[in-house]
Design an enzyme around this catalytic site. Structure first.
Site, mmCIF file in Angstrom:
data_model
loop_
_atom_site.group_PDB
_atom_site.id
_atom_site.type_symbol
_atom_site.label_atom_id
_atom_site.label_comp_id
_atom_site.label_asym_id
_atom_site.label_seq_id
_atom_site.Cartn_x
_atom_site.Cartn_y
_atom_site.Cartn_z
ATOM 1 N N LYS A 93 0.842 -1.207 0.000
ATOM 2 C CA LYS A 93 0.000 0.000 0.000
ATOM 3 C C LYS A 93 0.873 1.251 0.000
ATOM 4 O O LYS A 93 0.631 2.205 -0.746
ATOM 5 C CB LYS A 93 -0.925 0.011 1.227
ATOM 6 N N GLN A 101 -4.512 -1.763 9.834
ATOM 7 C CA GLN A 101 -4.517 -3.102 9.235
ATOM 8 C C GLN A 101 -5.169 -4.114 10.168
ATOM 9 O O GLN A 101 -4.889 -4.158 11.359
ATOM 10 C CB GLN A 101 -3.073 -3.525 8.899
ATOM 11 N N ASP A 115 -11.339 2.606 4.668
ATOM 12 C CA ASP A 115 -11.667 1.177 4.703
ATOM 13 C C ASP A 115 -13.177 0.939 4.676
ATOM 14 O O ASP A 115 -13.626 -0.181 4.404
ATOM 15 C CB ASP A 115 -11.142 0.563 6.011
HETATM 16 N N1 GUN Z 1 -7.006 -6.924 6.267
HETATM 17 C C1 GUN Z 1 -7.374 -7.608 5.154
HETATM 18 N N2 GUN Z 1 -8.014 -6.790 4.290
HETATM 19 C C2 GUN Z 1 -8.045 -5.575 4.875
HETATM 20 C C3 GUN Z 1 -8.569 -4.311 4.453
HETATM 21 O O1 GUN Z 1 -9.162 -4.141 3.391
HETATM 22 N N3 GUN Z 1 -8.386 -3.297 5.331
HETATM 23 C C4 GUN Z 1 -7.761 -3.454 6.530
HETATM 24 N N4 GUN Z 1 -7.646 -2.394 7.335
HETATM 25 N N5 GUN Z 1 -7.278 -4.599 6.948
HETATM 26 C C5 GUN Z 1 -7.409 -5.655 6.103
#
Ligand code: GUN
Length: 292
Positions: A51, A95, A118
């Site tokens: 990311k 995350q 998110d």
């Molecule tokens: N863990 C797996 N997919 C995601 C996501 O889209 N966002 C976040 N914050 N954690 C994740």
């Protein structure tokens, strides 16, 4: 059988993002994203790195915070509050999953809904449910919907079975697909680990979204001839003798399912690249709405 190329479709989304970023730059604005990782889970670490890399590639302002597994709830809440108050940050992502001693729901509620790229905050979950387009939709289901649209798969009136009921994928996916409009208007069934006779339910699907988080769980018996299959799974399974010692497989047993499909996404190279592209897109939207 059409292989839905997520890498290629994600590149198109990224190209759109680049145009949007250039337009914002002309107005003196740079979208900023903060990604917070608590602990050292290797898969999470890899996601967070990619990311951060994608942000830098696009010229977004990117802040990557890697906090130790011993970080307390209060310390993490303070980090979130500081990011809420930072005008250079438009999107905040913590995350998931965090270490067990962290109350994840409380952390999500602490994020400013206007920065919740998110789409996990209750305000954004509600906005999705009431079809208020100012909200943020979770990146993975948003990416799946975009894949269906880009691949020319008609969702209107289609029978879609979503396998998995997670807050990150299954539930928001179902809401997106049943919403009115492009990529929506579907008849949606949500199945999960307690569902009786899953194979019979999946057999009725024109489109299957596999988001159950179990390697190669969806097999040929679940899929009718001519169905479209979107595989959300990213599972690390041991692969002795390979360089990394593991390989990535989806929630779908690709080799036996693919020949029956009208279209299917591969793993890797399907949903994965879309998730990051949609995160960039959500961050741009947050920046635009912040300065509107
Ligand atoms: N863990 C797996 N997919 C995601 C996501 O889209 N966002 C976040 N914050 N954690 C994740």
């Amino acid at each position: 059988m059409q292989l839905i190329n997520g890498t290629e479709i994600a590149t198109q989304v990224i190209e759109e993002c680049k145009r949007d970023i250039a337009a914002l730059a002309a107005a003196g604005k740079v979208p900023g994203l903060a990604v917070v990782l608590v602990g050292d889970d290797p898969a999470s670490r890899a996601y967070v790195r990619s990311k951060d890399r994608k942000c830098k590639e696009l010229g977004l302002h990117s802040v990557k915070l890697e906090l130790p597994a011993t970080t307390t709830q209060d310390e993490l809440l303070q980090v979130v509050r500081d990011l809420n108050n930072d005008p250079a940050i438009h999107g905040i992502l913590v995350q998931s999953p965090p270490p067990k001693h962290i109350d994840e729901a409380a952390i999500v509620r602490a994020i400013d809904p206007a920065k919740d790229v998110d789409g996990f905050h209750p305000i954004n979950v509600a906005k999705l449910a009431i079809e208020d387009s100012s909200g943020f939709v979770p990146c993975t289901p948003l990416g799946c919907q975009r894949l269906l649209i880009a691949a020319g798969v008609e969702t209107s009136g289609a029978n879609v079975v979503v396998v998995g009921r997670s807050m990150i994928v299954g539930k928001p996916m179902a809401m997106l697909l049943m919403a009115k409009g492009k990529g929506g208007d579907a008849t949606v069934t949500v199945a999960h680990s307690r569902t009786k006779d899953l194979a019979a339910i999946c057999q009725r699907a024109d489109i299957i979204i596999a988001a159950i988080g179990r390697p190669e769980f969806i097999t040929a018996e679940h899929v009718r001839e001519g169905a479209v299959v979107i595989d959300v799974g990213i599972n690390r399974v041991e692969a002795p003798g390979t360089e990394k010692g593991y390989k990535l497989v989806g929630d779908v047993k690709f080799d036996e399912v693919a020949p029956k499909c009208r279209a299917i996404t591969p793993v890797p190279g399907g949903v994965g690249p879309m998730t990051i592209a949609m995160l960039m897109s959500n961050t741009i939207k947050a920046c635009r709405q912040a300065s509107a």
